[in-house]
Design an enzyme around this catalytic site. Structure first.
Site, PDB file in Angstrom:
ATOM      1  N   SER A 187       0.797  -1.225   0.000  1.00  0.00           N
ATOM      2  CA  SER A 187       0.000   0.000   0.000  1.00  0.00           C
ATOM      3  C   SER A 187       0.830   1.276   0.000  1.00  0.00           C
ATOM      4  CB  SER A 187      -0.954  -0.001   1.191  1.00  0.00           C
ATOM      5  OG  SER A 187      -0.259  -0.232   2.393  1.00  0.00           O
ATOM      6  N   HIS A 215      -5.184  -3.175  -3.097  1.00  0.00           N
ATOM      7  CA  HIS A 215      -4.759  -2.248  -4.152  1.00  0.00           C
ATOM      8  C   HIS A 215      -4.585  -2.921  -5.508  1.00  0.00           C
ATOM      9  CE1 HIS A 215      -4.133   0.896  -1.163  1.00  0.00           C
ATOM     10  NE2 HIS A 215      -3.644  -0.069  -0.404  1.00  0.00           N
ATOM     11  N   LYS A 247     -11.423   1.042  -2.499  1.00  0.00           N
ATOM     12  CA  LYS A 247     -10.321   1.596  -3.282  1.00  0.00           C
ATOM     13  C   LYS A 247     -10.731   1.655  -4.742  1.00  0.00           C
ATOM     14  CE  LYS A 247      -7.436   1.076   0.547  1.00  0.00           C
ATOM     15  NZ  LYS A 247      -7.028   0.154   1.581  1.00  0.00           N
TER      16      LYS A 247
END
Ligand SMILES: *Cc1c(COP(=O)(O)O)cnc(C)c1O
Length: 399
Positions: A187, A215, A247
């Site tokens: 991250s 991610h 995200k």
């Protein structure tokens, strides 16, 4: 009989001392209140800033179709879910989203959690018992580390992305139950875990591999199915897959995907699943819409990748201290925490928002500007960022 209690130290006093110490070390975190958001711009305190720090990698958070899906579902099922999933908070919107996520990630089943942090705590605490072995990358997200601690497992952290080093604790404790957990995409660094090597290791050591793809989902792999799919690995190789909806999917919440055995077990034993209010069903409906768009609108990944290339090419030409990453996370390594803060402030003065990441989030001496790109940036936005960075002459003093 009267007892002296005056000797007991005060908890809030200690907290205040810790807070003051952090401020003194210039490591205090600062809150930005966003007054309005027109991605990729945000308004903060009357100033319009071009943001390079959201995790909205595909630019879906303000997509009108997501907003419409949320509103429509709210009209029929209200705002709150009403209770925990296992009481009466599990709506058809949740069930449909779980099915869509399982299909997307190529797994038998999926289970929703209210946040990624809770998903990781819940999974690890359900799988591991006291003195079981939990092997983790040093740079894993904080909540994976917290999960191992919560479970009372023996936590062994290996140097970043070093599969050979990960082997040692497994070989030393060959008779323990063992979980190896890693971020898919790291991250704060943006690089990708050596998933194939870790899967080979786990197969030979009979350890279970867990990947947190917060991610990677939406960004990597065929139709955005994530880092595990991109590495050509299946549910057999990575039996525990976790990812978030906050995200690239632009919503909020998280899920774990895997076999029916895993999901049935989590439903019974993951305390952060059982003892919490289910996410709002309208949010699940919006996330379902986001899954459909993330899978079908390949142009978002193509555009994002073109922007990443453009940024990296420009940054290299300027000699900026770019970290090795091919994902939407493109950090500039600045080293000193104050230098990172100063750089962030200088960018803000030029109308750009990129937040400094400092210890303890990253190791000492590795403070950085965590720049993130999104499919709702344009080439001109990237160029503006590069110009601003050039004006700060970061290359001159770079490490
Ligand atoms: C953001 C993140 C989480 C936490 O997810 P939330 O839904 O924000 O709680 C977990 N793991 C990783 C790697 C993350 O980046």
């Amino acid at each position: 009989m009267a007892r002296a209690v005056a000797a007991r130290p005060d908890l809030l006093e200690r907290l205040a001392v810790q807070t003051a110490e952090r401020a003194q070390a210039q490591l205090q975190r600062r809150l930005h209140t966003i007054d309005a958001s027109h991605r990729p711009y945000v308004e903060v305190g009357g100033q319009r800033l071009l943001a390079f720090c959201t995790n909205d990698y595909l630019g879906l958070a303000q997509d009108p179709r997501l907003i419409a899906a949320l509103k429509k579902a709210a009209d029929t099922c209200g705002v709150g879910s009403g209770s925990a999933h296992l009481i009466c908070g599990h709506h058809r919107e949740h069930a449909a989203l779980e099915e869509a996520l399982a299909e997307w990630t190529g797994r038998e089943r999926a289970l929703l959690f209210s946040t990624g942090h809770m998903a990781n705590l819940g999974v690890i605490q359900a799988l591991l018992q006291r003195d079981d072995l939990c092997v983790q990358d040093k740079l894993n997200h904080a909540c994976l580390l917290d999960g191992a601690q919560l479970a009372g497992a023996v936590l062994k952290r290996y140097p970043h992305a070093d599969a050979n080093a990960a082997a040692r604790p497994l070989q030393r404790a060959a008779n323990s139950y063992a979980l190896l957990a890693t971020d898919g995409v790291f991250s704060m660094d943006g690089d990708i875990a050596p998933l194939q090597a870790l899967a080979t290791l786990c197969a030979s050591e009979r350890a279970s591999l867990m990947v947190d793809d917060a991610h990677g989902l939406g960004v990597l792999g065929h139709d955005g199915a994530g880092s595990v799919m991109e590495a050509g690995l299946t549910e057999r190789d990575v039996p525990i897959l976790m990812a978030t909806l906050g995200k690239a999917l632009g919503c909020g919440g998280a899920f774990v995907a895997g076999s029916a055995t895993l999901i049935d077990g989590l439903t019974q034993f993951a305390r952060t699943y059982v003892y919490t209010t289910a996410m709002p069903p309208a949010l699940a409906a919006a996330a379902h819409c986001a899954v459909t768009l993330a899978r079908s609108e390949n142009w978002r990944r193509e555009k994002l990748n073109a922007l990443i290339q453009r940024f990296r090419f420009g940054a290299k030409q300027l000699g900026l201290p770019l970290m090795p990453s091919r994902t939407a996370i493109q950090p500039l390594m600045l080293g000193d925490a104050q230098r990172a803060v100063d750089t962030s402030r200088a960018l803000e003065a030029q109308g750009l928002l990129a937040v400094a990441i400092r210890p303890p989030t990253v190791p000492h001496g590795q403070a950085r500007l965590r720049i993130t790109l999104s499919a709702n940036h344009e080439e001109s936005h990237v160029d503006r960022l590069l110009q601003a960075l050039e004006s700060l002459r970061l290359a001159d003093a770079s490490v």
